[in-house]
Design a protein around this motif. Structure first.
Motif, PDB file in Angstrom:
ATOM      1  N   SER A  18       5.721  -5.666  -5.431  1.00 31.53           N
ATOM      2  CA  SER A  18       6.046  -6.259  -4.127  1.00 31.53           C
ATOM      3  C   SER A  18       4.823  -6.794  -3.383  1.00 31.53           C
ATOM      4  CB  SER A  18       6.855  -5.294  -3.258  1.00 31.53           C
ATOM      5  OG  SER A  18       6.426  -3.992  -3.448  1.00 31.53           O
ATOM      6  N   THR A  19       3.632  -6.564  -3.907  1.00 30.36           N
ATOM      7  CA  THR A  19       2.432  -7.175  -3.313  1.00 30.36           C
ATOM      8  C   THR A  19       2.122  -8.502  -4.002  1.00 30.36           C
ATOM      9  OG1 THR A  19       1.564  -4.941  -3.033  1.00 30.36           O
ATOM     10  CG2 THR A  19       0.007  -6.739  -2.738  1.00 30.36           C
ATOM     11  N   VAL A  20       2.227  -8.465  -5.332  1.00 33.90           N
ATOM     12  CA  VAL A  20       1.894  -9.647  -6.126  1.00 33.90           C
ATOM     13  C   VAL A  20       3.020 -10.691  -6.053  1.00 33.90           C
ATOM     14  CG1 VAL A  20       1.612 -10.383  -8.544  1.00 33.90           C
ATOM     15  CG2 VAL A  20       0.397  -8.351  -7.703  1.00 33.90           C
ATOM     16  N   TYR A 143       9.744  -1.160 -20.708  1.00 28.54           N
ATOM     17  CA  TYR A 143       8.963  -2.172 -19.980  1.00 28.54           C
ATOM     18  C   TYR A 143       8.355  -3.181 -20.965  1.00 28.54           C
ATOM     19  CZ  TYR A 143       8.830   0.898 -15.764  1.00 28.54           C
ATOM     20  OH  TYR A 143       9.132   1.665 -14.660  1.00 28.54           O
ATOM     21  N   ALA A 144       8.005  -2.699 -22.160  1.00 26.35           N
ATOM     22  CA  ALA A 144       7.355  -3.566 -23.142  1.00 26.35           C
ATOM     23  C   ALA A 144       8.287  -4.649 -23.686  1.00 26.35           C
ATOM     24  CB  ALA A 144       6.786  -2.722 -24.283  1.00 26.35           C
ATOM     25  N   GLU A 145       9.569  -4.574 -23.341  1.00 25.21           N
ATOM     26  CA  GLU A 145      10.490  -5.655 -23.731  1.00 25.21           C
ATOM     27  C   GLU A 145      10.246  -6.915 -22.906  1.00 25.21           C
ATOM     28  OE1 GLU A 145      14.586  -4.500 -23.426  1.00 25.21           O
ATOM     29  OE2 GLU A 145      14.302  -2.701 -24.619  1.00 25.21           O
ATOM     30  N   ALA A 146       9.451  -6.814 -21.844  1.00 26.01           N
ATOM     31  CA  ALA A 146       9.180  -8.000 -21.007  1.00 26.01           C
ATOM     32  C   ALA A 146       8.508  -9.071 -21.861  1.00 26.01           C
ATOM     33  CB  ALA A 146       8.287  -7.614 -19.832  1.00 26.01           C
ATOM     34  N   ARG A 147       8.695 -10.319 -21.479  1.00 25.05           N
ATOM     35  CA  ARG A 147       8.142 -11.413 -22.284  1.00 25.05           C
ATOM     36  C   ARG A 147       6.631 -11.534 -22.149  1.00 25.05           C
ATOM     37  NH1 ARG A 147      12.062 -16.152 -20.581  1.00 25.05           N
ATOM     38  NH2 ARG A 147      10.528 -17.511 -21.553  1.00 25.05           N
ATOM     39  N   ALA A 148       6.075 -11.002 -21.083  1.00 20.57           N
ATOM     40  CA  ALA A 148       4.618 -11.066 -20.911  1.00 20.57           C
ATOM     41  C   ALA A 148       4.160  -9.803 -20.220  1.00 20.57           C
ATOM     42  CB  ALA A 148       4.262 -12.283 -20.061  1.00 20.57           C
ATOM     43  N   GLU A 149       2.883  -9.494 -20.341  1.00 20.91           N
ATOM     44  CA  GLU A 149       2.363  -8.341 -19.600  1.00 20.91           C
ATOM     45  C   GLU A 149       0.982  -8.648 -19.039  1.00 20.91           C
ATOM     46  OE1 GLU A 149       2.858  -5.692 -23.138  1.00 20.91           O
ATOM     47  OE2 GLU A 149       0.762  -5.204 -22.725  1.00 20.91           O
ATOM     48  N   VAL A 150       0.702  -8.053 -17.890  1.00 16.45           N
ATOM     49  CA  VAL A 150      -0.576  -8.278 -17.226  1.00 16.45           C
ATOM     50  C   VAL A 150      -1.089  -6.916 -16.769  1.00 16.45           C
ATOM     51  CG1 VAL A 150      -1.691  -9.369 -15.233  1.00 16.45           C
ATOM     52  CG2 VAL A 150       0.165 -10.570 -16.394  1.00 16.45           C
ATOM     53  N   ASP A 151      -2.354  -6.617 -17.099  1.00 17.02           N
ATOM     54  CA  ASP A 151      -2.948  -5.359 -16.630  1.00 17.02           C
ATOM     55  C   ASP A 151      -3.318  -5.484 -15.167  1.00 17.02           C
ATOM     56  OD1 ASP A 151      -3.177  -3.185 -18.462  1.00 17.02           O
ATOM     57  OD2 ASP A 151      -4.279  -4.579 -19.759  1.00 17.02           O
ATOM     58  N   ASP A 153      -4.766  -2.542 -13.309  1.00 21.48           N
ATOM     59  CA  ASP A 153      -5.575  -1.409 -12.829  1.00 21.48           C
ATOM     60  C   ASP A 153      -6.822  -1.795 -12.031  1.00 21.48           C
ATOM     61  OD1 ASP A 153      -4.031   0.707 -13.487  1.00 21.48           O
ATOM     62  OD2 ASP A 153      -5.415   1.573 -14.960  1.00 21.48           O
ATOM     63  N   ARG A 154      -7.636  -2.664 -12.595  1.00 21.62           N
ATOM     64  CA  ARG A 154      -8.890  -2.994 -11.897  1.00 21.62           C
ATOM     65  C   ARG A 154      -8.883  -4.421 -11.376  1.00 21.62           C
ATOM     66  NH1 ARG A 154      -9.911   0.944 -15.252  1.00 21.62           N
ATOM     67  NH2 ARG A 154      -9.425  -0.445 -16.992  1.00 21.62           N
ATOM     68  N   ARG A 155      -7.675  -4.916 -11.078  1.00 19.47           N
ATOM     69  CA  ARG A 155      -7.587  -6.305 -10.637  1.00 19.47           C
ATOM     70  C   ARG A 155      -6.966  -6.393  -9.250  1.00 19.47           C
ATOM     71  NH1 ARG A 155      -5.157  -9.437 -15.797  1.00 19.47           N
ATOM     72  NH2 ARG A 155      -6.215 -11.251 -14.958  1.00 19.47           N
ATOM     73  N   SER A 156      -7.395  -7.384  -8.505  1.00 12.47           N
ATOM     74  CA  SER A 156      -6.835  -7.585  -7.158  1.00 12.47           C
ATOM     75  C   SER A 156      -5.474  -8.271  -7.281  1.00 12.47           C
ATOM     76  CB  SER A 156      -7.772  -8.463  -6.334  1.00 12.47           C
ATOM     77  OG  SER A 156      -7.750  -9.773  -6.863  1.00 12.47           O
ATOM     78  N   PRO A 157      -4.637  -8.155  -6.245  1.00 12.82           N
ATOM     79  CA  PRO A 157      -3.343  -8.839  -6.270  1.00 12.82           C
ATOM     80  C   PRO A 157      -3.473 -10.352  -6.499  1.00 12.82           C
ATOM     81  CG  PRO A 157      -3.398  -7.244  -4.476  1.00 12.82           C
ATOM     82  CD  PRO A 157      -4.774  -7.278  -5.059  1.00 12.82           C
ATOM     83  N   GLY A 162      -2.701 -14.869  -9.995  1.00  9.59           N
ATOM     84  CA  GLY A 162      -3.275 -16.028 -10.693  1.00  9.59           C
ATOM     85  C   GLY A 162      -2.954 -15.982 -12.180  1.00  9.59           C
ATOM     86  N   ALA A 163      -3.011 -14.787 -12.761  1.00 10.33           N
ATOM     87  CA  ALA A 163      -2.715 -14.644 -14.197  1.00 10.33           C
ATOM     88  C   ALA A 163      -1.246 -15.004 -14.460  1.00 10.33           C
ATOM     89  CB  ALA A 163      -3.020 -13.219 -14.648  1.00 10.33           C
ATOM     90  N   ILE A 164      -0.368 -14.624 -13.552  1.00 13.42           N
ATOM     91  CA  ILE A 164       1.064 -14.923 -13.741  1.00 13.42           C
ATOM     92  C   ILE A 164       1.314 -16.434 -13.569  1.00 13.42           C
ATOM     93  CG2 ILE A 164       3.399 -14.513 -12.853  1.00 13.42           C
ATOM     94  CD1 ILE A 164       2.349 -11.673 -12.058  1.00 13.42           C
ATOM     95  N   LEU A 165       0.659 -17.028 -12.567  1.00 11.39           N
ATOM     96  CA  LEU A 165       0.832 -18.475 -12.366  1.00 11.39           C
ATOM     97  C   LEU A 165       0.310 -19.245 -13.586  1.00 11.39           C
ATOM     98  CD1 LEU A 165      -0.124 -18.643  -8.583  1.00 11.39           C
ATOM     99  CD2 LEU A 165       2.131 -19.121  -9.569  1.00 11.39           C
TER     100      LEU A 165
END
Ligand code: S3P
Length: 179
Positions: A18-20, A143-151, A153-157, A162-165
């Motif tokens: 809900s932040t990203v 959760y791993a059934e998702a089509r993509a994944e982004v870590d 832990d050490r990343r800002s929203p 940006g990685a999702i876009l």
């Protein structure tokens, strides 16, 4: 490759859905909708109260109904509740127009971000870290059934959004090649 009409963020409590989500929505000029917020609005009471008054099974029914309706809307970024996508087969069954993205988080970071457990009835017990570890281990394969994944832990929203876009951009340019 079919056109993406909505993005569904999945992942554990505190993964940043809900932040990203609103940042991704802004980048696409789409809307953001959060499953939990929609449930609270429709029910006129908090998730915590729904759990306390009617139990988790009832909450899951409400959640499923809200999810079905939101998953038909176009041009929307959706923040699911951490338990919705934990049902095996659910993400695999989504339409190709829905890009599901798993926001990965460790139990330690999830708990630090989730803050007061009061809002998260499942982590409100005596050993929140143990419970977060147990739930995450149990849910990860769904959760791993998702089509993509982004870590996350050490990343800002901003960095995560940006990685999702970038994923969406890549998908769009792949679908126009040769079309
Ligand atoms: C839950 C996650 C919560 C909320 C409810 C149950 C879960 O949502 O739906 O407390 O089962 O993981 P967030 O993931 O948005 O915290």
């Amino acid at each position: 490759m079919s056109e993406i009409r909505r993005i569904l963020l999945v992942g554990f409590m505190g993964s940043g859905k809900s932040t990203v989500g609103p940042l991704v929505a802004e980048g696409l000029s789409w809307r953001f909708e959060d499953f939990d917020e929609r449930i609270e609005r429709e029910e006129g009471r908090s998730i915590r109260r729904i759990f306390a008054e009617d139990g988790e099974a009832h909450f899951r029914e409400l959640e499923d109904r809200v999810a079905r309706s939101l998953l038909e809307e176009p041009e929307v970024v959706l923040g699911s509740g951490g338990g919705w996508a934990a049902v095996p087969g659910r993400l695999r069954a989504l339409s190709p127009a829905t890009l599901s993205v798993w926001l990965r988080v460790s139990p330690e970071v999830a708990l630090a971000r989730a803050g007061s457990a009061g809002d998260r009835p499942l982590l409100a017990g005596r050993d929140p870290l143990g419970e977060a570890r147990r739930l995450l281990a149990k849910r990860s394969s769904a959760y791993a059934e998702a089509r993509a994944e982004v870590d996350t832990d050490r990343r800002s929203p901003i960095d995560v959004s940006g990685a999702i876009l970038a994923l969406v951009e890549r998908h769009r340019s792949n679908s126009t090649v040769g079309s």
